[in-house]
Design an enzyme around this catalytic site. Structure first.
Site, mmCIF file in Angstrom:
data_model
loop_
_atom_site.group_PDB
_atom_site.id
_atom_site.type_symbol
_atom_site.label_atom_id
_atom_site.label_comp_id
_atom_site.label_asym_id
_atom_site.label_seq_id
_atom_site.Cartn_x
_atom_site.Cartn_y
_atom_site.Cartn_z
ATOM 1 N N CYS A 63 0.839 -1.196 0.000
ATOM 2 C CA CYS A 63 0.000 0.000 0.000
ATOM 3 C C CYS A 63 0.874 1.247 0.000
ATOM 4 C CB CYS A 63 -0.919 -0.055 1.223
ATOM 5 S SG CYS A 63 -1.550 1.516 1.803
ATOM 6 N N CYS A 66 0.302 4.058 2.582
ATOM 7 C CA CYS A 66 0.673 3.655 3.947
ATOM 8 C C CYS A 66 2.074 4.141 4.304
ATOM 9 C CB CYS A 66 0.603 2.143 4.105
ATOM 10 S SG CYS A 66 -1.083 1.504 3.954
#
Ligand SMILES: [Zn+2]
Length: 143
Positions: A63, A66
């Site tokens: 991700c 993130c």
């Protein structure tokens, strides 16, 4: 699991267990230590059981956004040492926890008090607003 945390005040390396009560302090100078650890399906309940408010960062290695969150979480753990515990949860390794917390997407940040969610922030947040958000939530008197 045990983290090695270098004391920001005197540089001593301290062993801090992931699941513990109270505030971790430096063995040499007693300065509160930044508390940043991680948890998965197997140990989440023990790790978030804390007298301190707990910042939970739900993330995954694949991700991109993130990675924007991570330095902010580290900074919050350092700046709010003694007032906050930060726990990173890789949702790939904690699918049951992610489901139970009702996580729809990542990154998601939760603030828990006594194991209950008191605030949630979904999506990437740069470090400065992340820190402000966390500090505001933990400073508010418990409802
Ligand atoms: Zn120290």
């Amino acid at each position: 699991m045990v983290e090695i945390v270098t004391c920001p005040n005197c540089g001593k390396r301290n062993r801090v267990p992931a699941a513990a009560t109270g505030v971790p302090r430096c063995a040499a100078c007693h300065t509160p230590l930044p508390w940043l650890t991680s948890a998965g399906d197997g140990d989440f309940e023990q790790v978030v059981r804390s007298t301190l408010p707990v910042l939970v960062d739900l993330w995954a290695p694949w991700c991109g956004p993130c990675r924007v969150i991570e330095p902010g979480v580290e900074q919050a753990a350092r700046t709010l040492a003694g007032r906050l515990k930060a726990v990173e949860v890789n949702v790939d390794q904690a699918p049951r926890i992610a489901e139970r917390l009702g996580v729809q997407g990542i990154p998601t940040l939760l603030l828990l008090r006594d194991g209950r969610e008191v605030a949630r922030q979904v999506g990437a947040v740069p470090p400065a607003p992340l820190l402000r958000w966390a500090e505001e939530v933990i400073t508010k008197p418990a409802a």
